[in-house]
Scaffold this active site. Sequence first.
Site: not given
Length: 357
Positions: A208, A210, A270, A273-274, A300, A303, A305
């Site tokens: 990712d 971030d 969102w 998937e992981d 991280m 932020h 969404r």
Amino acid sequence: MPADSSVNFSLLHRTCKLVVLLCFLHISVTVFFYVRSMDVRFAFVQNQQMHKTAPRTNSVQAPVINRTGKAVVVPGGQNAETPVKSLEKCPETSPLLVGPLRIEFQDPVSLEQIKSENPNVQQGGRFKPKDCLALQKVAIIIPFRNRDEHLKYWLYYLHPILQRQQLDYGVYVINQDGDVTFNRAKLLNVGYTEALKEYDYDCFVFSDVDLIPMDDRNTYKCFSQPRHLSVSMDKFGFRLPYNQFFGGVSSLSKEQFLKINGFPNNYWGWGGEDDDIYNRVVSRGMSVSRPSGEVGKCRMIRHNRDKKNEPNPQRFDRINHTKETMNKDGINSLSYQVVKVEKFDLYTKITVDVGKP
Ligand code: UDH
Ligand code: NGS
């Protein structure tokens, strides 16, 4: 003038002439040897400089593997059998690592600053160590849309870390074109495919944009089992949120990636998937390897969404059927269109149309 004084004078005159002649001779001989010694010194310095620059010229050339299996660097035009300098393999643990790092996101960073602080990073975000042969060729794949501020911090922190880790690496930012719902896993599949078109990578780190590691001993490479690297994130109080968590940063060798048929292409929005990727890994008889909680600490960048990345309502149903769907949904069914490939100083940006749900 008396006769004997004239004799004396002539004798003195001749003696003086002789002295002057001797002095002249002496000076000539001294100058001759001095000039000669200068020549020798100059040639020596030139020689030394050639020796100093020679390995640098060699080291930018691709090493070839000789019959003994050792990599040798050969200067252009010379017989490939003549070993000039052999590159030893880099050590298993890089001696350049420093351990825990201070990571913060208060001060802004600029691409110019990052570029000037990382002069050895080549165009497109490529690097390989000069003094040893990297153990792995790693493509770093970042799913991306509209996160330029995060990307700057990522480049600022990660380039120095990855160089200290003595990796032969390239950074690929896979930018989803348009504004349809975001599809993280599909972008990662695209990154795998596109990076392999450019170089013979044997390891893929999926990160990712971030997430920044807080310890450079958390090596961005592949292991004998698929690896989860972001194991203790600040936002979860530096622990795993659940045992099967495989989100954030992970690494898979080419072989491991193909064994699970890559990642799913049909998780739009969102979440989940992981978990699907985790299911694929265990259903193919592999396990997840992880660094210790201490080495695996990471921060991280906070932020909100993103737009067009709302929680996917289908995710729970999908992760319940990974075993049935994974053979036909993955790298073997991937389709997309490359819109643009941009080679920047610190990364390669590939803009793609991944279609729509
Ligand atoms: N990403 C983008 N752009 C987007 C969406 C996602 O670049 O519009 C990439 C980016 O690399 C990001 C990754 O996909 O790090 C995962 O994105 P995510 O936003 O789904 O996951 P994250 O954990 O945030 O970063 C979840 C929502 C947090 C809401 C917090 C409210 N306080
Ligand atoms: C789980 C999600 C994962 C996600 C993890 C952490 O619930 O995709 O939370 O999310 N799984 C499902 O929703 C099925 S995080 O807090 O980092 O945004 O990665």
